[in-house]
Enzyme design. Structure first.
Site, PDB file in Angstrom:
ATOM      1  N   GLY A 226     119.792 161.401  16.532  1.00 52.50           N
ATOM      2  CA  GLY A 226     118.338 161.424  16.439  1.00 52.50           C
ATOM      3  C   GLY A 226     117.706 161.927  17.714  1.00 52.50           C
ATOM      4  N   PRO A 228     115.421 162.019  21.208  1.00 45.62           N
ATOM      5  CA  PRO A 228     115.362 161.035  22.307  1.00 45.62           C
ATOM      6  C   PRO A 228     114.259 160.014  22.084  1.00 45.62           C
ATOM      7  CG  PRO A 228     115.470 163.286  23.158  1.00 45.62           C
ATOM      8  CD  PRO A 228     115.238 163.404  21.690  1.00 45.62           C
ATOM      9  N   THR A 230     114.274 157.309  20.114  1.00 47.22           N
ATOM     10  CA  THR A 230     114.115 156.705  18.786  1.00 47.22           C
ATOM     11  C   THR A 230     114.848 155.378  18.644  1.00 47.22           C
ATOM     12  OG1 THR A 230     115.911 158.149  18.030  1.00 47.22           O
ATOM     13  CG2 THR A 230     113.675 158.871  17.598  1.00 47.22           C
ATOM     14  N   GLU A 450      86.640 176.081  22.192  1.00 41.10           N
ATOM     15  CA  GLU A 450      86.990 174.839  21.492  1.00 41.10           C
ATOM     16  C   GLU A 450      86.110 174.639  20.260  1.00 41.10           C
ATOM     17  OE1 GLU A 450      89.603 173.284  22.179  1.00 41.10           O
ATOM     18  OE2 GLU A 450      90.029 174.331  24.054  1.00 41.10           O
TER      19      GLU A 450
END
Length: 667
Positions: A226, A228, A230, A450
């Site tokens: 999995g 990193p 987790t 934005e």
């Protein structure tokens, strides 16, 4: 009781030898408090004839004598006061023949030039034992220093990987009982699927007969795979805590050493210790450090230490020897790099995927990390879980800790909702740079950029819902728009195109409303280009290259799996898709240019605006009303279904008229 240590024996022996050596030197002891002066035999005779001698001590072994001087003549002989030379200063004289000395002293007595006592002494410590001590003491001293530095360099502790002679020993930390770690499955939030798969290992260690009676065998190894953060290592600790058996823990890098053959030796020593403690668990964290796929071209005929270590690991896991009762757990986030022989059945029978937590699992993770915090009643766990899509368990722990630090920085008694929002912004966008100076032109350009993102996302169906827009610099970004992405398992082509259009909205707004473009859209263009190539090369969403995937997972293949002609088609398709979405973004902005201008002006004034402010300018999202209608229809259908099921249950529980029925008394 304190543990026995050989160092104390060494110290006592050296101290005893030093004591005997120095205490036997009577001359040295006496010289410490009385002055002495070496002189010639002629001067000695002259001093005796002058009547300066108070007593004389002769040593026949080394042919020396001591003539002690009378107090009244000390200044004449030593040129110092009696207080400076001590109680009994003397002259040390070497002589040749003892008979001549005795004859001279007899004549001096007869002439009354010497009236003091004459005595003899032997030189202590000059025999065989004294010489032996003198030779051995320096040797013992240097040996003790050598052993001290060797133990310090080796880290101490034989069998634990310390010492120069135990370099091939395993460095694994052993916990006699996994429960000593104090971690169980209750401490692992979320990961229900991974816990369900790994629970069988714990059940087998607790009750093996349940499986062996049916002829089943427990998997020899389980590989936790999995991203990193987790919780792969936490799951392994929970397995050890639940099983209550010896637990060996080490990292893949602990096998690798500068000495040749050390890695393979440590592998063998690890499994030898594990066999003595079986049933037990071996956990190897970051196994990709030692289990990387072996190259087809060995290191030019040289000795590859990493490959030798991997070969030893493969043999120990499933070779001629038996490892009954030993279960191997390993964790990695680079499973694609591991050797295929390591992943085959019989070594790692299972690959347990420990993925990023979904919405419900993030709620559970938040509940674990929120326990030690003093929370404000305004904090909503569901809201926090929705605000952190794609966060791992480690990221969520960081959010909670950062929120507590922000609350303490502002002297708040509790951690509130705004503290968590600031913590999420801090982790995603970086530290807010309040001191960064921008000109009005730059500020207006960033606001228009934005506002372009916000406008496009508001009027595209599959774009992620907007949360807020900011032109406050954070990290390397001068502005940012926050969205609340929907966690979709599958991505449709329309959704990907809407996302690309939203990303291009900033550059399109600059071109339309400023008349020039800037480098502010670099990150947007990078994400758009990658997504376009992914759609064409991997997802097969191109008109000219439909239903074709060129994904290649072979890291040792340096050639592309397509021709130059196909690469040219890919480039053309990417340019076409991005160009179409860019024109679409400009069209949407042109249709809503008045609302975009109001939004940009509001950003310049406030610097941060939220979805409510955008809704006041543009009204409700067209697609949001449709989604609300679908949600209300679904809720009505669910309510009708639940009412129907309730009626069926009541009908099934109603008493029958046959057989007298049920008598009910009272109300």
């Amino acid at each position: 009781m304190p543990r026995f240590n050989m160092n104390w024996i060494y110290i006592l022996v050296i101290a005893a030898l030093a004591f005997f050596y120095f205490t036997n030197d009577n001359n040295g002891l006496q010289s410490a408090h009385s002055a002495q002066k070496e002189t010639s035999y002629d001067e000695f005779k002259a001093r005796v004839d002058s009547g300066y001698a108070s007593k004389i001590v002769i040593n026949k072994d080394i042919k020396t004598l001591k003539m002690y001087v009378k107090p009244e003549h000390i200044r004449e002989v030593f040129n110092r006061t009696p207080q400076e030379v001590g109680n009994e200063p003397y002259l040390s004289v070497e002589f040749g023949s003892i008979e001549k000395v005795e004859q001279f002293l007899d004549d001096a007595r007869k002439a009354e030039r010497f009236t003091g006592p004459l005595s003899y002494e032997r030189e202590e410590g000059t025999g065989f034992f004294g010489n032996l001590i003198g030779m051995l003491l320096p040797i013992f001293f240097f040996v003790a220093i050598w052993m001290f530095f060797i133990r310090r360099m080796g880290g101490g502790g034989v069998g634990g990987g310390g010492g120069i002679f135990s370099v091939g020993k395993s460095k694994a930390k052993m916990y006699e009982k996994g429960g000593d770690l104090g971690i169980t499955f209750k401490d692992v939030a979320g990961q229900a699927g991974a816990k369900q798969e790994i629970q069988e290992i714990v059940d087998f260690l607790k009750n093996p007969q349940k499986y062996t009676n049916l002829g089943g065998k427990i998997p020899k190894g389980a590989l936790l795979v999995g991203p990193p953060g987790t919780g792969k290592t936490l799951l392994a600790k929970a397995v050890a805590g639940e099983a209550g058996v010896p637990f060996f823990s080490m990292s893949g890098s602990d096998f690798v050493e500068m000495f040749v053959g050390v890695g393979a030796s440590r592998v063998r020593d690890l499994f030898q210790q594990a066999k003595a403690k079986s049933p037990c668990i071996i956990f190897i964290d970051e196994i990709d450090a030692v289990g990387r796929a072996r190259s087809k071209n060995p290191a030019m005929g040289g000795n590859d230490e990493r490959e030798n270590t991997l070969n030893a690991l493969l043999t120990e896991m499933d070779g001629f020897g038996t490892n009954s009762g030993i279960i191997i757990l390993a964790a990695t986030n680079r499973v694609d790099m591991l050797d295929s022989a390591l992943l085959r059945a019989g070594r790692f029978d299972r690959q347990i995927n420990v993925d990023l937590p979904d919405l419900n699992e993030r709620k559970e993770v938040f509940m674990v990390h929120l326990k030690p915090l003093k929370l404000d009643p305004s904090v909503d766990v569901d809201f926090l879980a929705r605000q952190t899509p794609g966060f791992s368990g480690a990221d969520i722990a960081n959010v909670c800790n950062e929120a507590a630090l922000i609350a303490a920085r502002h002297d708040r008694p509790t951690v509130g909702k705004q503290d968590f929002l600031d913590a999420v912004d801090r982790i995603i966008g970086g530290l807010e740079k309040k001191t960064k100076i921008m000109t009005q032109a730059e500020k207006r350009s960033i606001a228009i950029h934005e506002a372009g993102h916000a406008t496009i996302s508001w009027f595209t169906e599959f774009a992620n819902p907007l949360v807020k827009v900011s032109i406050v610099p954070r990290g390397r970004a001068l502005g940012a728009a926050w969205y609340l992405p929907e966690e979709r398992v599958l991505q449709t082509k329309e959704a990907m195109l809407d996302e690309m259009c939203s990303l291009l909205g900033g550059r399109a707004a600059e071109e339309l409303f400023i008349g020039t473009i800037s480098t502010g859209a670099m990150n947007d263009l990078e994400r758009t280009t990658k997504q376009a190539y992914g759609m064409i090369a991997f997802a097969g969403m191109s008109e000219k290259l439909p239903n074709i995937c060129y994904y290649n997972n072979n890291e040792y293949q340096f050639q592309r799996p397509y021709s130059e002609t196909t690469a040219k088609i890919m480039d053309d398709e990417v340019l076409r898709i991005i160009g179409e979405q860019y024109e679409r973004a400009k069209q949407i902005l042109t249709e809503h240019k008045e609302g975009h201008a109001q939004l940009a002006q509001l950003l310049i004034e406030r610097e941060v605006i939220f979805a409510d402010d955008v809704e006041k300018i543009f009204g409700k999202r067209p697609w949001q009303s449709r989604a609300d209608e679908l949600l209300e229809a679904q809720m009505r259908a669910d309510a009708e279904r639940m009412a129907a099921e309730r009626e069926k249950e009541l009908a099934a529980q109603a008493p029958s008229d046959e057989g007298g029925g049920l008598k009910v008394e009272g109300e």
